[in-house]
Design an enzyme around this catalytic site. Structure first.
Site, mmCIF file in Angstrom:
data_model
loop_
_atom_site.group_PDB
_atom_site.id
_atom_site.type_symbol
_atom_site.label_atom_id
_atom_site.label_comp_id
_atom_site.label_asym_id
_atom_site.label_seq_id
_atom_site.Cartn_x
_atom_site.Cartn_y
_atom_site.Cartn_z
ATOM 1 N N LYS A 1 -15.718 -8.363 5.178
ATOM 2 C CA LYS A 1 -15.025 -9.287 6.079
ATOM 3 C C LYS A 1 -14.967 -8.697 7.488
ATOM 4 C CE LYS A 1 -12.068 -8.191 2.673
ATOM 5 N NZ LYS A 1 -10.811 -7.773 2.144
ATOM 6 N N HIS B 1 0.842 -1.204 0.000
ATOM 7 C CA HIS B 1 0.000 0.000 0.000
ATOM 8 C C HIS B 1 0.880 1.259 0.000
ATOM 9 C CE1 HIS B 1 -3.128 -2.589 2.284
ATOM 10 N NE2 HIS B 1 -3.704 -2.283 1.150
ATOM 11 N N SER C 1 -2.914 -7.702 2.833
ATOM 12 C CA SER C 1 -3.165 -7.589 4.271
ATOM 13 C C SER C 1 -3.552 -8.941 4.844
ATOM 14 C CB SER C 1 -4.284 -6.584 4.550
ATOM 15 O OG SER C 1 -3.938 -5.326 4.060
ATOM 16 N N ARG D 1 -2.111 -6.105 -8.404
ATOM 17 C CA ARG D 1 -1.097 -7.102 -8.064
ATOM 18 C C ARG D 1 -1.085 -8.152 -9.166
ATOM 19 N NH1 ARG D 1 -3.393 -7.408 -2.079
ATOM 20 N NH2 ARG D 1 -5.204 -7.056 -3.392
HETATM 21 P P1 ADP Z 1 -9.758 -3.597 -0.767
HETATM 22 O O1 ADP Z 1 -10.559 -4.391 0.214
HETATM 23 O O2 ADP Z 1 -10.458 -2.353 -1.249
HETATM 24 O O3 ADP Z 1 -9.158 -4.387 -1.900
HETATM 25 P P2 ADP Z 1 -7.062 -3.432 0.288
HETATM 26 O O4 ADP Z 1 -6.585 -2.706 1.500
HETATM 27 O O5 ADP Z 1 -6.882 -4.901 0.248
HETATM 28 O O6 ADP Z 1 -8.574 -3.013 0.136
HETATM 29 O O7 ADP Z 1 -6.382 -2.825 -1.004
HETATM 30 C C1 ADP Z 1 -6.539 -1.471 -1.342
HETATM 31 C C2 ADP Z 1 -5.905 -1.236 -2.709
HETATM 32 O O8 ADP Z 1 -4.506 -1.431 -2.626
HETATM 33 C C3 ADP Z 1 -6.394 -2.218 -3.788
HETATM 34 O O9 ADP Z 1 -6.465 -1.517 -5.018
HETATM 35 C C4 ADP Z 1 -5.320 -3.257 -3.832
HETATM 36 O O10 ADP Z 1 -5.240 -3.876 -5.093
HETATM 37 C C5 ADP Z 1 -4.096 -2.398 -3.566
HETATM 38 N N1 ADP Z 1 -3.006 -3.185 -3.004
HETATM 39 C C6 ADP Z 1 -2.988 -3.872 -1.857
HETATM 40 N N2 ADP Z 1 -1.808 -4.497 -1.676
HETATM 41 C C7 ADP Z 1 -1.050 -4.177 -2.761
HETATM 42 C C8 ADP Z 1 0.270 -4.512 -3.188
HETATM 43 N N3 ADP Z 1 1.046 -5.318 -2.480
HETATM 44 N N4 ADP Z 1 0.709 -4.019 -4.351
HETATM 45 C C9 ADP Z 1 -0.096 -3.228 -5.102
HETATM 46 N N5 ADP Z 1 -1.343 -2.873 -4.772
HETATM 47 C C10 ADP Z 1 -1.819 -3.334 -3.605
#
Ligand code: ADP
Length: 163
Positions: free
Chosen positions: A42, A18, A129, A91
């Site tokens: 979730k 992030h 996460s 990703r």
């Molecule tokens: P959501 O539940 O909205 O997917 P996340 O916190 O999992 O929330 O992710 C928020 C954003 O950050 C999403 O667009 C996700 O693809 C991106 N993201 C999360 N981890 C990574 C990573 N390691 N590399 C690139 N983008 C990421």
């Protein structure tokens, strides 16, 4: 013109993936709002307040980044803050289908906002996460995946849950 972008997500908790995306967005936009979504399907590990607090601490080095939270549609939040872009990270290929659907839906709901996809540096782009939480829940070291502050908070959460 002040170009404002919203970077929405669960950030439960924020990872180095992030943070990589935030750093990129901060270079491209005048202002970036990292927006913690309150409508996670979730069961979250960290409360909204805890997630916002961690992000605020970690993002202080960025003068043009601020942290917020919202309930409901990202496009409504974007409109409220006069944002012209929604940032999402991509990703693996597995992210594509969902993101594609969401970006096109948001375009219909708010044509004046553009979804911009960014890819993190290879060494953090595999992170999620949920994987970080799983590793931490079994006592594994997540020091390479999250900032020290988050590592410490994860340790506190799981130690507390064990008691
Ligand atoms: P959501 O539940 O909205 O997917 P996340 O916190 O999992 O929330 O992710 C928020 C954003 O950050 C999403 O667009 C996700 O693809 C991106 N993201 C999360 N981890 C990574 C990573 N390691 N590399 C690139 N983008 C990421």
């Amino acid at each position: 013109m002040n170009r404002i972008a919203v970077y929405p997500g669960s950030f439960d908790p924020v990872t180095n993936g992030h943070l990589d995306i935030v750093g990129r967005a901060a270079q491209v936009f005048d202002e970036v709002i990292v927006a913690v979504s309150k409508n996670s399907g979730k069961q979250p590990l960290f409360t909204i307040e805890e997630r916002v607090e961690m992000l605020n601490k970690l993002l202080t080095p960025y003068a043009n980044v601020r942290v917020g939270s919202f309930f409901g549609l990202t496009v409504n939040y974007a409109r409220l803050h006069k944002a012209t872009a929604i940032i999402r990270g991509l990703r693996a290929i597995s992210d594509f289908e969902n993101e594609f659907q969401m970006a096109l839906t948001n375009k219909k709901l708010m044509p004046e906002v553009e979804t911009i996809f960014m890819m993190a540096q290879a060494d953090v782009s595999f992170l999620s996460s949920s994987v970080v939480k799983e590793v931490a829940s079994y006592g594994g070291c997540v020091g390479a995946f999250v900032p020290a502050l988050v590592e410490q908070r994860l340790r506190q959460k799981f130690n507390k849950n064990d008691q």
